[in-house]
Every structure is written in C-alpha cells, then in structure tokens.
Design an enzyme around this catalytic site. Sequence first.
Site, mmCIF file in Angstrom:
data_model
loop_
_atom_site.group_PDB
_atom_site.id
_atom_site.type_symbol
_atom_site.label_atom_id
_atom_site.label_comp_id
_atom_site.label_asym_id
_atom_site.label_seq_id
_atom_site.Cartn_x
_atom_site.Cartn_y
_atom_site.Cartn_z
ATOM 1 N N ARG A 80 20.605 -29.167 -55.161
ATOM 2 C CA ARG A 80 20.750 -30.603 -54.889
ATOM 3 C C ARG A 80 20.811 -30.890 -53.402
ATOM 4 O O ARG A 80 20.149 -31.806 -52.902
ATOM 5 C CB ARG A 80 21.995 -31.164 -55.581
ATOM 6 C CG ARG A 80 21.890 -31.148 -57.098
ATOM 7 C CD ARG A 80 23.183 -31.563 -57.766
ATOM 8 N NE ARG A 80 24.251 -30.653 -57.370
ATOM 9 C CZ ARG A 80 25.532 -30.989 -57.267
ATOM 10 N NH1 ARG A 80 25.930 -32.206 -57.540
ATOM 11 N NH2 ARG A 80 26.419 -30.092 -56.910
ATOM 12 N N ASN B 83 23.328 -32.769 -61.091
ATOM 13 C CA ASN B 83 23.382 -31.778 -62.156
ATOM 14 C C ASN B 83 23.543 -32.482 -63.496
ATOM 15 O O ASN B 83 24.271 -33.474 -63.599
ATOM 16 C CB ASN B 83 24.567 -30.825 -61.965
ATOM 17 C CG ASN B 83 24.360 -29.845 -60.838
ATOM 18 O OD1 ASN B 83 23.243 -29.564 -60.438
ATOM 19 N ND2 ASN B 83 25.449 -29.304 -60.332
#
Length: 88
Positions: free
Chosen positions: A18, A36
């Site tokens: 990320r 996520n």
Amino acid sequence: MLAVRFLIEGRVQGVFFRASTREQARRLGLAGIARNLADGRVEVIAAGEPGAIETLAGWLHHGPPQARVDRVERSPWMAQVPPGFEVG
C-alpha cells in the site's frame, strides 16, 4: 479523468504494497486510495489521466520487491474519488 478499481491478489499484505502504491500514484499525479481487504487482497482505487492509470496498472502487476502478485483484476470506478492518494 479516468477512475479504476484494482483488486490485487498474492502476497500483497505486510510487504509495504500500500505504501509503495501510494508513492507510485503520487509520483504519477493520481488520486485515490490503497487498502487491505479482509480476504488478503489489496484494493486500489485510482483516478487521473489515462496514461498515468496505465503506468500504475503495469506497476501493480509486480508491486514492491517483497510482494508476489498472482492476479490483478480491473474494473471501472464510477464513484467520486477525493483528491490526494491515501493508504486506508
């Protein structure tokens, strides 16, 4: 402006996926979010110029060095995307 949703499968959580996606997206001038999902995937929503989206799409197929990307699904995103690119 184009907006796309990517779902990335593989070893993509706990490997800075990320944060690395945010760096790439900001470098490309894209807005959106990387987060996520409970099933182990990473969801990326990105909006911006089509060429920048394609560059990010290519990067998502391999991700950062620690990641292993097995599959990337892509679909149009119709909802509003706020400015900036964040990690959720």
